[in-house]
Enzyme design. Structure first.
Site, PDB file in Angstrom:
ATOM      1  N   HIS A 198       0.882  -1.177   0.000  1.00  0.00           N
ATOM      2  CA  HIS A 198       0.000   0.000   0.000  1.00  0.00           C
ATOM      3  C   HIS A 198       0.920   1.228   0.000  1.00  0.00           C
ATOM      4  O   HIS A 198       2.024   1.175   0.552  1.00  0.00           O
ATOM      5  CB  HIS A 198      -0.839  -0.056   1.285  1.00  0.00           C
ATOM      6  CG  HIS A 198      -1.901   0.985   1.397  1.00  0.00           C
ATOM      7  ND1 HIS A 198      -1.630   2.279   1.764  1.00  0.00           N
ATOM      8  CD2 HIS A 198      -3.244   0.917   1.214  1.00  0.00           C
ATOM      9  CE1 HIS A 198      -2.765   2.956   1.801  1.00  0.00           C
ATOM     10  NE2 HIS A 198      -3.761   2.154   1.468  1.00  0.00           N
ATOM     11  N   ASP A 245       3.415  -4.047   8.041  1.00  0.00           N
ATOM     12  CA  ASP A 245       2.178  -3.298   7.862  1.00  0.00           C
ATOM     13  C   ASP A 245       1.043  -4.301   8.065  1.00  0.00           C
ATOM     14  O   ASP A 245       0.759  -5.114   7.180  1.00  0.00           O
ATOM     15  CB  ASP A 245       2.151  -2.688   6.456  1.00  0.00           C
ATOM     16  CG  ASP A 245       0.810  -2.033   6.155  1.00  0.00           C
ATOM     17  OD1 ASP A 245      -0.087  -2.083   7.021  1.00  0.00           O
ATOM     18  OD2 ASP A 245       0.666  -1.480   5.043  1.00  0.00           O
ATOM     19  N   GLN A 301      -4.228  -4.833   7.391  1.00  0.00           N
ATOM     20  CA  GLN A 301      -5.256  -5.771   6.924  1.00  0.00           C
ATOM     21  C   GLN A 301      -5.247  -7.099   7.668  1.00  0.00           C
ATOM     22  O   GLN A 301      -6.161  -7.892   7.509  1.00  0.00           O
ATOM     23  CB  GLN A 301      -5.082  -6.042   5.415  1.00  0.00           C
ATOM     24  CG  GLN A 301      -5.285  -4.840   4.522  1.00  0.00           C
ATOM     25  CD  GLN A 301      -6.718  -4.319   4.501  1.00  0.00           C
ATOM     26  OE1 GLN A 301      -7.638  -4.955   4.998  1.00  0.00           O
ATOM     27  NE2 GLN A 301      -6.895  -3.135   3.950  1.00  0.00           N
ATOM     28  N   LYS A 339     -10.206  -0.184  10.873  1.00  0.00           N
ATOM     29  CA  LYS A 339     -10.371  -1.401  10.067  1.00  0.00           C
ATOM     30  C   LYS A 339     -10.725  -2.603  10.941  1.00  0.00           C
ATOM     31  O   LYS A 339     -10.769  -3.734  10.468  1.00  0.00           O
ATOM     32  CB  LYS A 339      -9.094  -1.685   9.274  1.00  0.00           C
ATOM     33  CG  LYS A 339      -8.810  -0.668   8.171  1.00  0.00           C
ATOM     34  CD  LYS A 339      -7.692  -1.136   7.291  1.00  0.00           C
ATOM     35  CE  LYS A 339      -7.066  -0.017   6.497  1.00  0.00           C
ATOM     36  NZ  LYS A 339      -7.893   0.464   5.392  1.00  0.00           N
ATOM     37  N   CYS A 343      -4.780   2.329  -3.602  1.00  0.00           N
ATOM     38  CA  CYS A 343      -3.533   2.897  -3.056  1.00  0.00           C
ATOM     39  C   CYS A 343      -2.371   1.907  -3.201  1.00  0.00           C
ATOM     40  O   CYS A 343      -1.532   1.792  -2.302  1.00  0.00           O
ATOM     41  CB  CYS A 343      -3.686   3.299  -1.594  1.00  0.00           C
ATOM     42  SG  CYS A 343      -4.961   4.508  -1.337  1.00  0.00           S
TER      43      CYS A 343
HETATM   44  N1  7TS Z   1      -1.689  -0.623   4.784  1.00  0.00           N
HETATM   45  C1  7TS Z   1      -2.592  -1.407   4.181  1.00  0.00           C
HETATM   46  C2  7TS Z   1      -2.223  -2.800   3.776  1.00  0.00           C
HETATM   47  C3  7TS Z   1      -3.869  -0.907   3.943  1.00  0.00           C
HETATM   48  O1  7TS Z   1      -4.769  -1.676   3.343  1.00  0.00           O
HETATM   49  C4  7TS Z   1      -4.188   0.418   4.337  1.00  0.00           C
HETATM   50  C5  7TS Z   1      -5.524   1.037   4.048  1.00  0.00           C
HETATM   51  C6  7TS Z   1      -3.203   1.164   4.988  1.00  0.00           C
HETATM   52  C7  7TS Z   1      -1.968   0.621   5.181  1.00  0.00           C
HETATM   53  C8  7TS Z   1      -3.460   2.544   5.464  1.00  0.00           C
HETATM   54  O2  7TS Z   1      -4.379   2.561   6.487  1.00  0.00           O
HETATM   55  P1  7TS Z   1      -4.838   3.972   7.117  1.00  0.00           P
HETATM   56  O3  7TS Z   1      -5.822   3.596   8.149  1.00  0.00           O
HETATM   57  O4  7TS Z   1      -3.627   4.617   7.628  1.00  0.00           O
HETATM   58  O5  7TS Z   1      -5.450   4.724   5.956  1.00  0.00           O
HETATM   59  N2  7TS Z   1      -6.194   0.441   2.995  1.00  0.00           N
HETATM   60  C9  7TS Z   1      -7.315   0.890   2.379  1.00  0.00           C
HETATM   61  C10 7TS Z   1      -7.926   0.192   1.368  1.00  0.00           C
HETATM   62  O6  7TS Z   1      -7.532  -0.871   0.902  1.00  0.00           O
HETATM   63  N3  7TS Z   1      -8.996   0.881   0.959  1.00  0.00           N
HETATM   64  O7  7TS Z   1      -9.090   1.997   1.681  1.00  0.00           O
HETATM   65  C11 7TS Z   1      -8.058   2.014   2.580  1.00  0.00           C
END
Ligand code: 7TS
Length: 424
Positions: A122, A199, A202, A225, A365
């Site tokens: 990501h 990371d 997910q 999430k 992303c």
């Molecule tokens: N890493 C992964 C693997 C992710 O899927 C996401 C967000 C992030 C980091 C960033 O998370 P945040 O909470 O800091 O934004 N992924 C997604 C997605 O797949 N669709 O919307 C956000």
């Protein structure tokens, strides 16, 4: 087995309709819905004990501080971290990853050093490393991805050298669903003297994650999430690393003493929590952790695997559907990316929305991964504990409806040419 009917009663939003149809929420990889326990915790905090933490000597401040710090302990237990001192609250996973890149990278990287990443990251686990590489003169290297969505582990072996200072990778891909063998990757990295940052945005919501078992040095995830509110991220780091790192942001709370020209730092983890934190949302996140623990990560994982198997099976029976990611269920989470030949994923998403089915369409992303897959975008359905087999059937029916809609010649529309419909 999950009692999904009962679970669904805890999520008020699942009662709503969209375009006159029952909402089918399959965009959980973007963010999850919140149970009333989490929503009530927010209302309760603001109605009963809103106060700034760590500084007040009055009852409200003490109650708020105790509740906030209790969630730190709960988070440590959830991740099997050895101590709450290794848990830092941030705004989201992105900020946690930036914290590592900036606070660790700035003082540990120099020209000649290498950061090893993967092609399936990501942007949150890519751009911070690009920034710190530029600032320090370190270089980036990448582990490739196979056609069926696995990391090329032989390439990892080749690229892991004594120059590698850090291996940073996703535990579960938000596009392919691939669950990477991070434990094995961490063991090899440590043999080369490199650190490992995971990371886990997910994975932590869907799998039981044990930071000590994985052997990682850093791990990042996001509360939103995993049934929690937006605005809260978690950084786990080994205590010795946090002790040795310089602060990320400066300001109130993170200091021990301040003089006009310099300052000394608070103890960990507070050294990394400058300013008033997101007190209400951290406290409500504690309810999300309780909820997930009560239901059980193993049961959630089994439920999602069944939904994923059903989605893959049924979508693969639809002509012109292309699926991405591993076919072996044990190797993937509840994220199913697909395309329909001749249709733009946004058009699929728009027709699905008309049917009440919420999915995501786009590059997720992960633009370098899109290039690797040879596509501009995919449609993506992602599941959680409140989704049902019936909803998976509705997803597949809606994909068939989208195909039929765009294949039918209509006046004013070129045959087969995808066109946006509805409003977005
Ligand atoms: N890493 C992964 C693997 C992710 O899927 C996401 C967000 C992030 C980091 C960033 O998370 P945040 O909470 O800091 O934004 N992924 C997604 C997605 O797949 N669709 O919307 C956000």
């Amino acid at each position: 087995m999950l009692d999904v009917k009962r679970i669904r009663q805890d999520f008020p939003i699942l009662n709503r309709q969209v375009h006159g149809k029952d909402l089918i929420y399959l965009d959980n990889a973007a963010t999850t819905q919140k149970p009333r326990q989490v929503i009530d915790a927010l209302v309760n905090y603001y109605s009963r004990y809103n106060a700034n933490i760590h500084r007040g000597i009055h009852a409200l401040a003490e109650e708020a501080t105790a509740a906030y710090e209790d969630v730190r302990q709960r988070t440590a237990a959830f991740l099997h971290a050895p101590s709450p001192r290794s848990i830092v609250f941030t705004r989201n996973a992105t900020e946690a990853l930036n914290l590592i890149a900036s606070a660790w990278g700035r003082s540990h990287l120099q020209p000649g050093d290498e950061i090893l990443l993967t092609e399936m990251e990501h942007h949150s686990n890519l751009v911070p490393w690009q920034l710190i590489a530029k600032a320090t003169g370190a270089t980036l290297a990448f582990i490739g991805v196979t056609d069926d969505g696995y990391l090329k582990l032989e390439e990892y072996e080749r690229k892991l050298t004594n120059r590698t200072k850090l291996v940073a990778l996703t535990h579960m891909s938000n596009v392919l669903g691939t669950i990477n063998p991070v434990e094995q990757i961490a063991t090899r990295a440590h043999q080369h003297g490199a650190l490992v940052a995971i990371d886990a945005a997910q994975s932590v919501p869907h799998l039981a994650v044990d930071v000590q078992g994985l052997g990682c040095d850093f791990l990042a995830c996001s509360a939103h999430k995993m049934l929690g509110p937006t605005g809260v991220g978690v950084l786990y780091a080994r205590e010795a690393l946090l002790e040795a790192m310089e602060p990320f942001l400066g300001g109130g709370e993170m200091i021990a003493d301040v003089f006009l020209t310099h300052a000394t730092w608070n103890e960990i983890p507070w050294k990394f929590e400058a300013g008033t934190p997101n007190i209400a949302d951290v406290i409500a996140f504690g309810e999300a952790l309780k909820y997930l623990s009560r239901v059980g990560l193993a049961a959630i994982r089994a439920h999602e695997q069944a939904l994923t198997a059903q989605a893959i099976q049924r979508l693969s029976e639809v002509d012109e559907v292309v699926l991405y990611g591993p076919r072996t269920l044990q190797d993937r989470g509840g994220v199913v990316s697909f395309n329909v030949n001749g249709l733009h994923p946004h058009d699929i998403g728009t027709v699905l929305d008309q049917e009440g089915v919420a999915i995501r369409a786009g590059h997720h992303c992960a633009k370098p991964l899109m290039r690797r897959l040879g596509v501009a975008a995919t449609a993506r359905a992602s599941f959680y504990l409140y989704n049902t087999p019936d909803e998976v059937d509705r997803l597949v029916e809606a994909v068939q409806a989208a195909k039929a809609f765009f294949r039918k010649p209509r006046p004013g529309m070129e045959r087969g040419k995808p066109t946006r419909v509805g409003t977005r």
